[in-house]
Write an enzyme that holds these catalytic residues in place. Structure first.
Site, PDB file in Angstrom:
ATOM      1  N   PRO A  10       0.794  -1.224   0.000  1.00 35.76           N
ATOM      2  CA  PRO A  10       0.000   0.000   0.000  1.00 35.76           C
ATOM      3  C   PRO A  10       0.826   1.274   0.000  1.00 35.76           C
ATOM      4  O   PRO A  10       1.836   1.383   0.695  1.00 35.76           O
ATOM      5  CB  PRO A  10      -0.827  -0.109   1.284  1.00 35.76           C
ATOM      6  CG  PRO A  10      -0.180  -1.165   2.104  1.00 35.76           C
ATOM      7  CD  PRO A  10       0.500  -2.094   1.134  1.00 35.76           C
ATOM      8  N   ASN A  11       0.331   2.203  -0.794  1.00 30.90           N
ATOM      9  CA  ASN A  11       0.850   3.572  -0.916  1.00 30.90           C
ATOM     10  C   ASN A  11       2.146   3.665  -1.710  1.00 30.90           C
ATOM     11  O   ASN A  11       2.584   4.767  -2.040  1.00 30.90           O
ATOM     12  CB  ASN A  11       1.012   4.235   0.466  1.00 30.90           C
ATOM     13  CG  ASN A  11      -0.315   4.368   1.175  1.00 30.90           C
ATOM     14  OD1 ASN A  11      -1.251   4.911   0.611  1.00 30.90           O
ATOM     15  ND2 ASN A  11      -0.424   3.850   2.382  1.00 30.90           N
ATOM     16  N   ARG A  18       5.486  11.816  -3.302  1.00 33.76           N
ATOM     17  CA  ARG A  18       5.243  12.377  -1.978  1.00 33.76           C
ATOM     18  C   ARG A  18       6.389  11.961  -1.058  1.00 33.76           C
ATOM     19  O   ARG A  18       7.036  10.948  -1.288  1.00 33.76           O
ATOM     20  CB  ARG A  18       3.908  11.842  -1.385  1.00 33.76           C
ATOM     21  CG  ARG A  18       2.656  12.196  -2.175  1.00 33.76           C
ATOM     22  CD  ARG A  18       2.276  13.672  -2.057  1.00 33.76           C
ATOM     23  NE  ARG A  18       2.142  14.088  -0.671  1.00 33.76           N
ATOM     24  CZ  ARG A  18       1.012  13.977   0.050  1.00 33.76           C
ATOM     25  NH1 ARG A  18      -0.064  13.492  -0.502  1.00 33.76           N
ATOM     26  NH2 ARG A  18       0.980  14.375   1.303  1.00 33.76           N
ATOM     27  N   TYR A  23      11.406   8.695   1.217  1.00 29.39           N
ATOM     28  CA  TYR A  23      11.393   7.609   0.236  1.00 29.39           C
ATOM     29  C   TYR A  23      12.140   7.926  -1.064  1.00 29.39           C
ATOM     30  O   TYR A  23      12.212   7.073  -1.939  1.00 29.39           O
ATOM     31  CB  TYR A  23       9.944   7.206  -0.068  1.00 29.39           C
ATOM     32  CG  TYR A  23       9.211   6.721   1.168  1.00 29.39           C
ATOM     33  CD1 TYR A  23       9.622   5.560   1.819  1.00 29.39           C
ATOM     34  CD2 TYR A  23       8.136   7.423   1.705  1.00 29.39           C
ATOM     35  CE1 TYR A  23       8.983   5.117   2.966  1.00 29.39           C
ATOM     36  CE2 TYR A  23       7.485   6.983   2.845  1.00 29.39           C
ATOM     37  CZ  TYR A  23       7.915   5.835   3.466  1.00 29.39           C
ATOM     38  OH  TYR A  23       7.284   5.397   4.607  1.00 29.39           O
ATOM     39  N   ASN A  73       8.122  -5.599  -0.720  1.00 29.99           N
ATOM     40  CA  ASN A  73       7.980  -4.487   0.215  1.00 29.99           C
ATOM     41  C   ASN A  73       6.488  -4.385   0.482  1.00 29.99           C
ATOM     42  O   ASN A  73       5.739  -3.836  -0.333  1.00 29.99           O
ATOM     43  CB  ASN A  73       8.525  -3.187  -0.373  1.00 29.99           C
ATOM     44  CG  ASN A  73       8.422  -2.038   0.616  1.00 29.99           C
ATOM     45  OD1 ASN A  73       7.785  -2.150   1.676  1.00 29.99           O
ATOM     46  ND2 ASN A  73       9.047  -0.923   0.288  1.00 29.99           N
ATOM     47  N   ALA A  76       3.027  -0.843   4.883  1.00 34.29           N
ATOM     48  CA  ALA A  76       2.530  -0.893   6.267  1.00 34.29           C
ATOM     49  C   ALA A  76       2.017  -2.281   6.656  1.00 34.29           C
ATOM     50  O   ALA A  76       2.008  -2.633   7.851  1.00 34.29           O
ATOM     51  CB  ALA A  76       1.442   0.152   6.456  1.00 34.29           C
ATOM     52  N   GLU A  97      12.807  -9.502   1.805  1.00 33.00           N
ATOM     53  CA  GLU A  97      12.001  -8.370   2.285  1.00 33.00           C
ATOM     54  C   GLU A  97      12.815  -7.080   2.123  1.00 33.00           C
ATOM     55  O   GLU A  97      13.982  -7.035   2.525  1.00 33.00           O
ATOM     56  CB  GLU A  97      11.674  -8.606   3.759  1.00 33.00           C
ATOM     57  CG  GLU A  97      10.957  -7.462   4.444  1.00 33.00           C
ATOM     58  CD  GLU A  97      10.702  -7.752   5.923  1.00 33.00           C
ATOM     59  OE1 GLU A  97      11.008  -8.873   6.398  1.00 33.00           O
ATOM     60  OE2 GLU A  97      10.211  -6.843   6.612  1.00 33.00           O
ATOM     61  N   HIS A  99      12.792  -2.735   2.565  1.00 31.20           N
ATOM     62  CA  HIS A  99      12.214  -1.451   2.978  1.00 31.20           C
ATOM     63  C   HIS A  99      13.120  -0.343   2.476  1.00 31.20           C
ATOM     64  O   HIS A  99      14.346  -0.411   2.655  1.00 31.20           O
ATOM     65  CB  HIS A  99      12.041  -1.377   4.494  1.00 31.20           C
ATOM     66  CG  HIS A  99      11.115  -2.443   4.973  1.00 31.20           C
ATOM     67  ND1 HIS A  99       9.771  -2.385   4.754  1.00 31.20           N
ATOM     68  CD2 HIS A  99      11.376  -3.626   5.575  1.00 31.20           C
ATOM     69  CE1 HIS A  99       9.228  -3.494   5.217  1.00 31.20           C
ATOM     70  NE2 HIS A  99      10.179  -4.260   5.712  1.00 31.20           N
ATOM     71  N   ARG A 106      12.977   4.585  12.768  1.00 36.60           N
ATOM     72  CA  ARG A 106      11.688   5.282  12.742  1.00 36.60           C
ATOM     73  C   ARG A 106      10.837   4.868  13.958  1.00 36.60           C
ATOM     74  O   ARG A 106      11.377   4.332  14.924  1.00 36.60           O
ATOM     75  CB  ARG A 106      10.997   5.014  11.399  1.00 36.60           C
ATOM     76  CG  ARG A 106      11.846   5.488  10.217  1.00 36.60           C
ATOM     77  CD  ARG A 106      11.159   5.256   8.895  1.00 36.60           C
ATOM     78  NE  ARG A 106       9.942   6.048   8.770  1.00 36.60           N
ATOM     79  CZ  ARG A 106       9.057   5.907   7.779  1.00 36.60           C
ATOM     80  NH1 ARG A 106       9.270   5.003   6.830  1.00 36.60           N
ATOM     81  NH2 ARG A 106       7.977   6.659   7.738  1.00 36.60           N
TER      82      ARG A 106
HETATM   83  O1  CA2 Z   1      10.479   1.945   4.093  1.00 35.21           O
HETATM   84  C1  CA2 Z   1       9.658   1.268   3.480  1.00 35.21           C
HETATM   85  O2  CA2 Z   1       9.842   0.824   2.343  1.00 35.21           O
HETATM   86  C2  CA2 Z   1       8.283   0.977   4.111  1.00 35.21           C
HETATM   87  O3  CA2 Z   1       7.925  -0.362   3.813  1.00 35.21           O
HETATM   88  C3  CA2 Z   1       7.310   1.946   3.480  1.00 35.21           C
HETATM   89  C4  CA2 Z   1       5.926   1.893   4.097  1.00 35.21           C
HETATM   90  C5  CA2 Z   1       5.973   2.005   5.626  1.00 35.21           C
HETATM   91  O4  CA2 Z   1       4.684   1.816   6.165  1.00 35.21           O
HETATM   92  C6  CA2 Z   1       6.924   0.955   6.199  1.00 35.21           C
HETATM   93  O5  CA2 Z   1       6.970   1.129   7.604  1.00 35.21           O
HETATM   94  C7  CA2 Z   1       8.323   1.127   5.638  1.00 35.21           C
HETATM   95  C8  CA2 Z   1       5.067   3.051   3.580  1.00 35.21           C
HETATM   96  C9  CA2 Z   1       4.984   3.124   2.100  1.00 35.21           C
HETATM   97  C10 CA2 Z   1       4.427   4.445   1.738  1.00 35.21           C
HETATM   98  O6  CA2 Z   1       4.996   4.815   0.520  1.00 35.21           O
HETATM   99  C11 CA2 Z   1       4.918   6.123   0.146  1.00 35.21           C
HETATM  100  C12 CA2 Z   1       5.771   6.501  -0.841  1.00 35.21           C
HETATM  101  C13 CA2 Z   1       5.771   7.801  -1.250  1.00 35.21           C
HETATM  102  C14 CA2 Z   1       4.879   8.707  -0.700  1.00 35.21           C
HETATM  103  C15 CA2 Z   1       4.011   8.311   0.289  1.00 35.21           C
HETATM  104  C16 CA2 Z   1       4.024   6.993   0.721  1.00 35.21           C
END
Ligand code: CA2
Length: 144
Positions: A10-11, A18, A23, A73, A76, A97, A99, A106
């Site tokens: 997700p996301n 963003r 990221y 990946n 969340a 896996e 991230h 964090r």
């Molecule tokens: O660091 C990572 O890759 C995460 O898996 C990213 C997840 C977060 O919930 C994990 O704790 C760590 C969130 C992905 C959200 O991705 C976005 C990318 C760009 C803008 C907004 C969100």
């Protein structure tokens, strides 16, 4: 040709658009290109992204017959999803896996991963280079 499934949760469709301070500026298209470039001869990438837990479970089920390894990946869902862990436990090949951020620097709720209990390797904090490293590792583990 052996296929590696690169699966994003997700996301992550927002990657590059963003929160670049966390990221980075690269997009999912850049992730796909980096993974394809990292493939050993005889391997290729299939990238998928979903914002839905059940759909991620089904993509992992589909990989049982179509992919030799999975780079995941789970976003969340990493920190919440027993369903994704169970699906990965039903997959026979290597799982790495990834991230993008260093989850251990964090919030505390990002420090636990259900997926790590199944993963053959875990990469965090290398930005999108982590996906390429994971792809290389799967090629090594699967072999020629
Ligand atoms: O660091 C990572 O890759 C995460 O898996 C990213 C997840 C977060 O919930 C994990 O704790 C760590 C969130 C992905 C959200 O991705 C976005 C990318 C760009 C803008 C907004 C969100």
């Amino acid at each position: 040709m052996k296929t590696i499934l690169v699966l994003n949760g997700p996301n992550l469709n927002l990657l590059g658009r963003r929160q670049p301070e966390i990221y980075g500026h690269e997009t999912l298209a850049d992730v796909e290109a980096a993974c394809r470039a990292a493939c050993a001869e005889g391997f290729d990438i299939r990238q998928a992204q979903s914002n839905h837990e059940g759909e991620i479970v089904e993509l992992i089920h589909g990989a049982r017959d179509t992919a030799c390894g999975i780079v995941i990946n789970a976003g969340a869902y990493t920190h919440t999803s027993v369903a994704i862990l169970d699906a990965l436990n039903a997959f026979d090949g290597p799982v790495i896996e990834v991230h993008i951020s260093n989850v251990h620097r964090r919030e505390g709720f990002r420090h636990h991963s259900y997926i790590s209990a199944r993963a053959d390797g875990v990469i965090a904090g290398l930005g999108i280079e982590g996906y390429a490293a994971a792809t290389r590792r799967i090629c090594t583990l699967v072999g020629a």
